[in-house]
Design a protein around this motif. Structure first.
Motif: not given
Length: 413
Positions: A265-267, A284-291, A295-303, A305-314
């Protein structure tokens, strides 16, 4: 329509080490599922109902069988119209891709056209159209040909105006290449293909099992006047037999496949997340909020998976993170693949690298142009540049490694 496919998948896949030390190359994860699952799914969508795996060796057989079993589960998972049945070559001692196909077809009594693909290939083509081409040309064998920019690593075809193949040049210098059309290892064999072994000139080939398609069979067929044709592919094709080619394929597919094709799903724009459960929706809701909060910086394309955890500032750029992985705070994953159940500490930078399954990486680590095998442990404050780490290895705190391989003896396959 072709109903049966044979996939030779023997050998030790030494070029793809350390990812293949303890698993078949067909089960190395790409876009968060095994390489071979991509191929089998493509075959099923093209009407193939039976897939025969020409397996060799303990690791190849056991890991493939334990994952795919008889294959019936694929229908439910992917919503296929028909079931796909997967069978395995009995324990014959094959030495080439050709005799693995020969043994398999002889054992199962296959007397109809088949498609042969290689176990480390990722491709997109219409098998139906290729088979129509095969019949139209009245070909004995048809080989899918793919234009490549660098001919030096492939068998390159010389064809006539009708796409009949005159010969191949193996790994030519650019100035010596007869074309830019590479042999993909995707073949259609006619229903009477192996009857050529009854010819006087071919009997020794059969007796001595000199049946490698590229090195033995195809040159001999062409020399003795059999109708071997090329089929011009229009889709993508990758031989993912080395870490460099694997990473190139992963980045290409990430950039070109749709959300539906990667079961995601494209968040937000160009950020895709897999999973269908309520927990996946919450993530997905949590990651969308971080972006959105930076708190979460993204460039290009990112995939993801399920049940992951990402810390702030990544920060993630052209990155793939597989299921159940934990990413610490202030990490950077750039043009890299992190496989499932990996644990990264804080302030980890990974660039142009592949991190295998169940790897643990400490704090303040830099990994560049490297490949880390499954279940390795990388301690704090480590620096790695152009390094390969074998599975289960331990790298001590503060180590700096450049152009180095950390390994133990590979197990007998």
């Amino acid at each position: 329509m072709i109903r049966k496919a044979v996939i030779p998948i023997g050998g030790e896949a030494t070029r793809l080490r350390p990812l293949t030390i303890e698993t078949s190359k067909g089960l190395v994860r790409l876009l968060n599922r095994p390489i071979l699952e991509h191929s089998i799914l493509n075959l099923a969508k093209d009407g193939v109902e039976e897939v025969y795996l020409g397996v060799k060796g303990y690791v190849n057989y056991t890991t493939l069988f334990d994952y795919f079993r008889e294959g019936y589960w694929l229908k439910k998972k992917y919503g296929l119209e028909k079931e796909v049945r997967i069978r395995y070559m009995p324990r014959y001692e094959s030495t080439t891709n050709g005799d693995a196909v020969w043994y398999t077809m002889q054992y199962y009594g296959i007397k109809e056209p088949v498609v042969v693909i290689q176990g480390d290939n990722i491709y997109q083509l219409s098998l139906r159209e290729m088979f129509e081409w095969h019949r139209k040309k009245n070909a004995f064998m048809t080989i899918a040909l793919q234009p490549v920019e660098d001919v030096t690593g492939f068998g390159v075809a010389k064809i006539d105006d009708d796409y009949r193949i005159d010969y191949f040049v193996e790994k030519p210098k650019p100035e010596e290449a007869p074309s830019n059309l590479a042999n993909t290892g995707i073949y259609i064999l006619s229903e009477n293909f192996w009857e050529f072994l009854d010819e006087d000139w071919a009997k020794e080939m059969g007796e001595k099992r000199r049946l490698d398609f590229g090195g033995d069979v195809i040159p001999a067929l062409i020399e003795h006047g059999y109708d071997v044709y090329g089929y011009p592919m229009e889709g993508y094709w990758f031989d993912v037999g080395t870490p460099e080619r694997y990473l190139n394929a992963a980045m290409y597919l990430l950039d070109h496949l749709s959300a539906e094709e990667i079961e995601a799903v494209e968040v937000v724009r160009d950020v895709y997340m897999q999973g269908k459960s309520k927990m996946s929706e919450n993530l997905r809701r949590e990651v969308r909020g971080m972006i959105k909060r930076g708190q979460l910086l993204v460039e290009g394309k990112v995939l993801l998976g399920r049940h992951i955890s990402i810390g702030g500032g990544t920060a993630l750029e052209d990155a793939i993170v597989d299921n159940y992985s934990i990413i610490g705070r202030k990490c950077e994953i750039l043009h890299s693949v992190v496989m499932d159940r990996v644990k990264l500490g804080d302030n980890v930078r990974i660039m142009n690298s592949i991190i295998g399954r169940h790897v643990e990486i400490g704090d303040n680590v830099r990994i560049v142009n490297s490949v880390i095998g499954d279940n390795a442990v990388i301690s704090d404050n480590v620096r790695m540049y152009n390094v390969k780490i074998w599975p289960h290895e331990f790298v001590e705190t503060g180590a700096t490694l450049e152009h180095y391989t950390v390994r133990h003896a590979a197990p007998k396959r």
